[in-house]
Design an enzyme around this catalytic site. Structure first.
Site, mmCIF file in Angstrom:
data_model
loop_
_atom_site.group_PDB
_atom_site.id
_atom_site.type_symbol
_atom_site.label_atom_id
_atom_site.label_comp_id
_atom_site.label_asym_id
_atom_site.label_seq_id
_atom_site.Cartn_x
_atom_site.Cartn_y
_atom_site.Cartn_z
ATOM 1 N N ASP A 1 154.017 -26.923 -33.561
ATOM 2 C CA ASP A 1 153.311 -27.911 -34.364
ATOM 3 C C ASP A 1 154.310 -29.023 -34.691
ATOM 4 O OD1 ASP A 1 151.368 -29.008 -36.303
ATOM 5 O OD2 ASP A 1 152.769 -28.222 -37.790
ATOM 6 N N ALA B 1 154.164 -31.876 -37.820
ATOM 7 C CA ALA B 1 154.487 -32.076 -39.235
ATOM 8 C C ALA B 1 154.677 -30.751 -39.953
ATOM 9 C CB ALA B 1 153.388 -32.893 -39.922
ATOM 10 N N ALA C 1 144.109 -31.316 -51.011
ATOM 11 C CA ALA C 1 144.416 -32.043 -49.777
ATOM 12 C C ALA C 1 145.055 -31.141 -48.730
ATOM 13 C CB ALA C 1 145.339 -33.222 -50.082
ATOM 14 N N MET D 1 144.754 -28.226 -44.028
ATOM 15 C CA MET D 1 145.885 -28.712 -43.231
ATOM 16 C C MET D 1 145.974 -27.971 -41.902
ATOM 17 S SD MET D 1 148.141 -31.094 -43.554
ATOM 18 C CE MET D 1 148.875 -31.340 -45.156
ATOM 19 N N LYS E 1 142.040 -34.560 -38.023
ATOM 20 C CA LYS E 1 141.941 -35.286 -39.283
ATOM 21 C C LYS E 1 140.509 -35.655 -39.683
ATOM 22 C CE LYS E 1 146.218 -34.661 -39.533
ATOM 23 N NZ LYS E 1 146.634 -33.397 -40.170
ATOM 24 N N HIS F 1 139.330 -32.554 -41.128
ATOM 25 C CA HIS F 1 140.002 -32.381 -42.418
ATOM 26 C C HIS F 1 139.212 -33.103 -43.520
ATOM 27 C CE1 HIS F 1 144.171 -31.831 -44.414
ATOM 28 N NE2 HIS F 1 143.327 -32.184 -45.371
ATOM 29 N N ARG G 1 142.149 -27.061 -33.923
ATOM 30 C CA ARG G 1 142.410 -25.776 -34.559
ATOM 31 C C ARG G 1 141.273 -25.387 -35.501
ATOM 32 N NH1 ARG G 1 148.094 -28.376 -36.237
ATOM 33 N NH2 ARG G 1 149.184 -28.132 -34.266
ATOM 34 N N ASP H 1 153.150 -24.188 -39.247
ATOM 35 C CA ASP H 1 153.359 -23.999 -40.682
ATOM 36 C C ASP H 1 152.049 -23.848 -41.444
ATOM 37 O OD1 ASP H 1 152.886 -26.860 -40.181
ATOM 38 O OD2 ASP H 1 153.240 -27.100 -42.326
#
Length: 275
Positions: free
Chosen positions: A18, A20, A51, A55, A59, A62, A166, A192
């Site tokens: 990944d 970020a 927020a 994750m 986006k 999201h 994902r 992460d």
């Protein structure tokens, strides 16, 4: 001809990282900054915890998941006089793009250990790729900074380039193909977020969760190292417990620990153990 085998005993062929929170942007702060500003501009204040909830997802998805949260949905209805709908999601996504681009441009520094991992992979014949919930346009913003720092993944897959982001396995599987790996058991997915670990599990790969530099802790490098050693250890332990629940095969603090884990996976593969 290659024949699929459950008892694969060959070497690790590919590692898919990944971006970020895993190999750049310690604390995965760029997306958070953008989402907080996006909703603030709508007159709706969301928390960092809210927020961070979705994750790892693409986006636009999201944003959809944020708007589906009961508190946010109710606040949105009170402000706008109607429940959020698809037009709102698309409008917010278009407003999000420049906010995210600006945040990415400020947070493209490699996490310590990334270049050492790249060298380790090269020396052991392992191909290194990345995938991300960012779009290609967002990734292109950070590419010059990555190149200046010497980080050159051999495959880059963005969530907008596959049928589903994902936790669907498509980004990892496309990365596997681009990297030329011949067995999912020979691939390692590092992330992460729980969503990213689920992606790797759905692809049938080994999975490694990162905690100290990522979403589970959510601290900048400066904030992280400003903690006392005791508090840092306590917070890492909580984050490790949280990420262990994702089903990851291994949990590490940062990618600086990844070469050791890859060697452990190699030993498992030689014994015929597969993910």
């Amino acid at each position: 001809m290659y024949r699929y085998s459950r008892s694969y005993v060959g070497p690790v062929q590919a590692v898919i990282l990944d971006l970020a929170g895993t190999c750049i942007d310690f604390g995965s702060l760029a997306p958070i900054q953008a989402f907080l500003k996006l909703f603030m501009d709508e007159g709706l204040e969301i928390t960092e915890a809210e927020a961070r909830g979705p994750m790892g997802t693409e986006k636009r998805e999201h944003i959809r998941q944020l708007l589906a949260m009961p508190r946010i949905a109710q606040a949105w209805s009170e402000i706008h006089g109607a429940a959020p709908h698809e037009d709102d999601i698309e409008r917010l996504y278009q407003a999000f793009l420049p906010l995210q681009t600006a945040a990415i441009a400020e947070r493209s520094e490699l996490i310590s250990g990334a270049l050492e991992l790249q060298e380790f992979a090269h020396n052991h014949g392992i191909r290194l790729g990345v995938n991300t919930g960012y779009s290609r346009e967002m990734f292109e913003v950070m590419l010059p900074a990555l190149e200046r720092q010497g980080f050159q993944p051999q495959s880059i897959v963005c969530a907008t380039e596959v049928p589903l982001g994902r936790p669907a396995p498509y980004m990892s599987l496309r990365g596997m193909i681009e990297l030329g790996a011949q067995a999912v058991q020979a691939c390692v997915k590092v992330d992460d977020t729980a969503t990213g670990i689920e992606e790797g599990l759905n692809a049938g790969m080994w999975t490694v969760a990162v905690v100290a530099s990522g979403n589970a802790l959510g601290l900048s490098e400066e904030q992280f190292f400003s903690l006392s050693e005791v508090e840092r250890s306590q917070r890492i332990a909580v984050a490790r417990s949280k990420m262990a629940q994702s089903g990851a095969h291994y949990v590490i603090d940062s990618i600086a620990d990844l070469p050791r884990v890859i060697q452990c996976i190699q030993e498992q593969l030689q014994l015929g153990v597969c993910p």
